[in-house]
Design a protein around this motif. Structure first.
Motif, mmCIF file in Angstrom:
data_model
loop_
_atom_site.group_PDB
_atom_site.id
_atom_site.type_symbol
_atom_site.label_atom_id
_atom_site.label_comp_id
_atom_site.label_asym_id
_atom_site.label_seq_id
_atom_site.Cartn_x
_atom_site.Cartn_y
_atom_site.Cartn_z
ATOM 1 N N SER A 30 -31.961 -12.047 5.740
ATOM 2 C CA SER A 30 -31.381 -10.716 5.951
ATOM 3 C C SER A 30 -30.415 -10.360 4.823
ATOM 4 O O SER A 30 -29.901 -11.227 4.116
ATOM 5 C CB SER A 30 -30.636 -10.686 7.290
ATOM 6 O OG SER A 30 -29.506 -11.534 7.229
ATOM 7 N N ARG A 31 -30.163 -9.088 4.681
ATOM 8 C CA ARG A 31 -29.221 -8.613 3.675
ATOM 9 C C ARG A 31 -27.820 -9.137 3.971
ATOM 10 O O ARG A 31 -27.062 -9.475 3.071
ATOM 11 C CB ARG A 31 -29.217 -7.092 3.612
ATOM 12 C CG ARG A 31 -28.198 -6.557 2.594
ATOM 13 C CD ARG A 31 -28.282 -5.072 2.436
ATOM 14 N NE ARG A 31 -29.529 -4.643 1.830
ATOM 15 C CZ ARG A 31 -29.767 -4.656 0.516
ATOM 16 N NH1 ARG A 31 -28.863 -5.091 -0.305
ATOM 17 N NH2 ARG A 31 -30.916 -4.228 0.041
ATOM 18 N N ARG A 32 -27.455 -9.224 5.253
ATOM 19 C CA ARG A 32 -26.144 -9.726 5.638
ATOM 20 C C ARG A 32 -25.957 -11.160 5.142
ATOM 21 O O ARG A 32 -24.909 -11.521 4.620
ATOM 22 C CB ARG A 32 -25.970 -9.679 7.150
ATOM 23 C CG ARG A 32 -24.582 -10.136 7.580
ATOM 24 C CD ARG A 32 -24.423 -10.240 9.070
ATOM 25 N NE ARG A 32 -24.849 -9.024 9.738
ATOM 26 C CZ ARG A 32 -25.118 -8.943 11.019
ATOM 27 N NH1 ARG A 32 -25.025 -10.002 11.784
ATOM 28 N NH2 ARG A 32 -25.487 -7.806 11.571
ATOM 29 N N ASP A 40 -25.462 -11.009 1.418
ATOM 30 C CA ASP A 40 -24.131 -10.503 1.091
ATOM 31 C C ASP A 40 -23.066 -11.557 1.355
ATOM 32 O O ASP A 40 -22.140 -11.730 0.560
ATOM 33 C CB ASP A 40 -23.832 -9.229 1.883
ATOM 34 C CG ASP A 40 -24.667 -8.045 1.419
ATOM 35 O OD1 ASP A 40 -25.231 -8.121 0.306
ATOM 36 O OD2 ASP A 40 -24.750 -7.051 2.183
ATOM 37 N N ASP A 41 -23.184 -12.266 2.489
ATOM 38 C CA ASP A 41 -22.228 -13.339 2.789
ATOM 39 C C ASP A 41 -22.288 -14.440 1.743
ATOM 40 O O ASP A 41 -21.259 -14.951 1.292
ATOM 41 C CB ASP A 41 -22.492 -13.931 4.177
ATOM 42 C CG ASP A 41 -22.095 -13.000 5.302
ATOM 43 O OD1 ASP A 41 -21.369 -12.018 5.029
ATOM 44 O OD2 ASP A 41 -22.513 -13.254 6.455
ATOM 45 N N ARG A 90 -20.571 -13.177 -1.389
ATOM 46 C CA ARG A 90 -19.109 -13.187 -1.247
ATOM 47 C C ARG A 90 -18.553 -14.607 -1.351
ATOM 48 O O ARG A 90 -17.529 -14.841 -1.997
ATOM 49 C CB ARG A 90 -18.699 -12.555 0.084
ATOM 50 C CG ARG A 90 -18.665 -11.037 0.052
ATOM 51 C CD ARG A 90 -17.939 -10.474 1.259
ATOM 52 N NE ARG A 90 -18.645 -10.746 2.508
ATOM 53 C CZ ARG A 90 -19.616 -9.992 3.010
ATOM 54 N NH1 ARG A 90 -19.994 -8.906 2.359
ATOM 55 N NH2 ARG A 90 -20.202 -10.314 4.141
#
Length: 102
Positions: free
Chosen positions: A32-34, A37-38, A41
């Motif tokens: 997933s994109r989440r 992104d995590d 980060r």
């Protein structure tokens, strides 16, 4: 994987595509994109921490170099001082144990 996808389409139709997507997600081929992104980060955070660590290491290295210069300078100054025409000797230290009776 392309061959598997083409066979899934011809044999199972749309449900095969759904099953294929689920299998790919479970294997980690699709994320997933989440999650991405995590992960980005976290990578950015570790990169900043590494940069700060390197700056601190360089600063400590610089300070150690300065302290070595001070030590060398002090050593030269102390070795240039006159000893009053006599050798500096250290008195021997008595290492015998002292009895409680004195």
């Amino acid at each position: 994987m392309d061959e598997l996808a083409s066979r899934a389409l011809t044999i199972g139709g749309p449900w095969a595509i759904v099953a294929l997507a689920v299998v790919m997600m479970l294997r980690g081929d699709i994320v997933s994109r989440r999650f991405l992104d995590d992960a980005q980060r976290t990578a950015d955070k570790w990169e900043r921490a590494h940069a700060r660590s390197e700056e601190a290491r360089h600063e400590a290295q610089r300070q150690n170099g300065e302290m070595l210069e001070v030590v060398h300078t002090a050593n030269h100054v102390l070795s240039a001082l006159p000893h009053g025409g006599r050798e500096v000797s250290h008195a021997p230290v008595d290492q015998a144990p002292v009895s409680p009776q004195g």
